[in-house]
Every structure is written in C-alpha cells, then in structure tokens.
Design a protein around this motif. Structure first.
Motif, PDB file in Angstrom:
ATOM      1  N   LYS A   4       0.715  -1.330  -0.114  1.00 43.21           N
ATOM      2  CA  LYS A   4      -0.049   0.029  -0.050  1.00 43.21           C
ATOM      3  C   LYS A   4       0.966   1.242  -0.046  1.00 43.21           C
ATOM      4  O   LYS A   4       0.314   2.281  -0.371  1.00 43.21           O
ATOM      5  N   TYR A   5       2.003   1.190   0.803  1.00 34.42           N
ATOM      6  CA  TYR A   5       2.934   2.581   0.652  1.00 34.42           C
ATOM      7  C   TYR A   5       3.564   2.647  -0.789  1.00 34.42           C
ATOM      8  O   TYR A   5       3.684   3.676  -1.077  1.00 34.42           O
ATOM      9  N   THR A   8       0.702   3.978  -2.857  1.00 33.14           N
ATOM     10  CA  THR A   8       0.616   5.353  -2.525  1.00 33.14           C
ATOM     11  C   THR A   8       1.329   6.354  -3.263  1.00 33.14           C
ATOM     12  O   THR A   8       1.234   7.402  -3.528  1.00 33.14           O
ATOM     13  N   TYR A  71      -4.125   5.403  -0.481  1.00 34.76           N
ATOM     14  CA  TYR A  71      -3.641   4.918   0.851  1.00 34.76           C
ATOM     15  C   TYR A  71      -5.102   4.641   1.633  1.00 34.76           C
ATOM     16  O   TYR A  71      -5.058   3.432   1.977  1.00 34.76           O
TER      17      TYR A  71
END
Length: 75
Positions: A4-5, A8, A71
């Motif tokens: 997810k980072y 993002t 995010y």
C-alpha cells in the motif's frame, strides 16, 4: 496486489495508476490519470504566467488527494 505504501507513492506521481494497480475501478482511474495529463499539459503550455502558478498548486493538491485516496483504499 502491491504494497500500500508503494501504491501511494505511485499514485502521488501518477494519480489514478496507484489505485489501478491495487485493483481499483479501472474506468475511474484512467479518467483520473487523463485529467492529470491534461492539467499538466495546460500547465506547461502556460509556463511563465500566473496561470502556471495556479495550475501548479491545483496539480499538487490533485496529486496529494489521490495519493491519500489510494492509501485509504488500500487499508
């Protein structure tokens, strides 16, 4: 599915693409990316004017919003 980072970060630089690789809505994210490209093209065609500065702020807010959206979607 990507971390997810990472999604993002990708979404900050290429709005719509980060969420797209996370499995988001394809049509919506392609439209978001196309709008980003159009804003960028208009911004760089007006380089040196006040319109450039205003569009630069709008594009920055656009990028931040969709990075945040990616995010939140990833959680």
């Amino acid at each position: 599915m990507v971390n997810k980072y990472l999604a993002t970060i990708i979404s900050f630089f290429l709005p719509g693409i980060g969420e797209l690789i996370q499995g988001g809505e394809t049509k919506k994210n392609i439209i978001i990316f196309i709008i980003y490209l159009i804003l960028g093209a208009i911004m760089f065609s007006t380089k040196g004017s006040i319109v450039y500065s205003i569009l630069a702020i709008i594009v920055l807010i656009y990028c931040i919003y969709f990075a945040y959206d990616t995010y939140k979607m990833s959680e």
